[in-house]
Design an enzyme around this catalytic site. Structure first.
Site, PDB file in Angstrom:
ATOM      1  N   ARG A  22       0.857  -1.274   0.166  1.00 20.14           N
ATOM      2  CA  ARG A  22      -0.140  -0.230  -0.119  1.00 20.14           C
ATOM      3  C   ARG A  22       0.835   1.234   0.187  1.00 20.14           C
ATOM      4  NH1 ARG A  22      -3.425  -1.470   5.054  1.00 20.14           N
ATOM      5  NH2 ARG A  22      -1.395  -2.259   5.800  1.00 20.14           N
ATOM      6  N   SER A  23       1.712   1.366   1.088  1.00 21.49           N
ATOM      7  CA  SER A  23       2.484   2.495   1.131  1.00 21.49           C
ATOM      8  C   SER A  23       3.486   2.966  -0.076  1.00 21.49           C
ATOM      9  CB  SER A  23       3.230   2.967   2.285  1.00 21.49           C
ATOM     10  OG  SER A  23       4.098   1.779   2.571  1.00 21.49           O
TER      11      SER A  23
END
Length: 168
Positions: A22-23
């Site tokens: 995600r990041s």
């Protein structure tokens, strides 16, 4: 890496658990968005994880493929863990979910806690506050993550432009 971003006006750190799905996706999407808007010299973008599971690893291949299908290259990103200095160095620490938000708040000195936010707060139209972790799911999960991150990135850039009077 820390010294490189000292000159940037605004420093943003995207945070998830392991910094491989995600990041880094948020880092890649937002980096492309600010480049398209001519703001790459005014912002510094990075990503990190709250856990040290994947230090120095490239993003998950499924994340890379989903992003590449949208012309976003994540291949040069390497996982790292959030460190104490990040709380002072960054202006925004944007968590992908409540668990990582809470972990950062617990580790962060009181004077910097206002910098920690949920990334999806910048996309209220989505009616969700968390980017789900696609790691154990199928391909659709990575597409959904990209959709959520793209919407929040647009909202966050709008916020930055108005709050910090950014122009390209």
């Amino acid at each position: 890496m820390v010294n490189k971003h000292k000159e940037a006006a605004i420093k943003i750190l995207f945070v998830c658990m392991g910094n491989i799905c995600r990041s880094p996706t948020a880092e890649g999407v937002f980096r492309q968005l600010i480049t398209e808007n001519g703001l790459q010299n005014k912002l510094y973008i990075d990503s990190a994880g709250t856990h040290a599971y994947h230090i120095d690893e490239a993003p998950d291949l499924r994340s890379q493929k989903a992003a590449k299908d949208r012309d976003i290259d994540l291949s040069n990103i390497r996982a790292r863990k959030v460190v104490f200095g990040d709380f002072e160095d960054f202006d925004y620490l944007l968590a992908m979910d409540a668990e990582n938000h809470a972990i950062m708040l617990q580790a962060c000195p009181a004077e910097h806690q206002h910098k920690i936010q949920l990334f999806l707060d910048y996309a209220p139209q989505l009616n969700t506050s968390e980017v789900p972790d696609p790691y154990y799911g199928g391909t659709y999960g990575f597409e959904k993550v990209l959709d959520l991150i793209e919407a929040a990135s647009i909202g966050f850039l709008t916020h930055l432009k108005s709050t910090h009077n950014l122009t390209d």
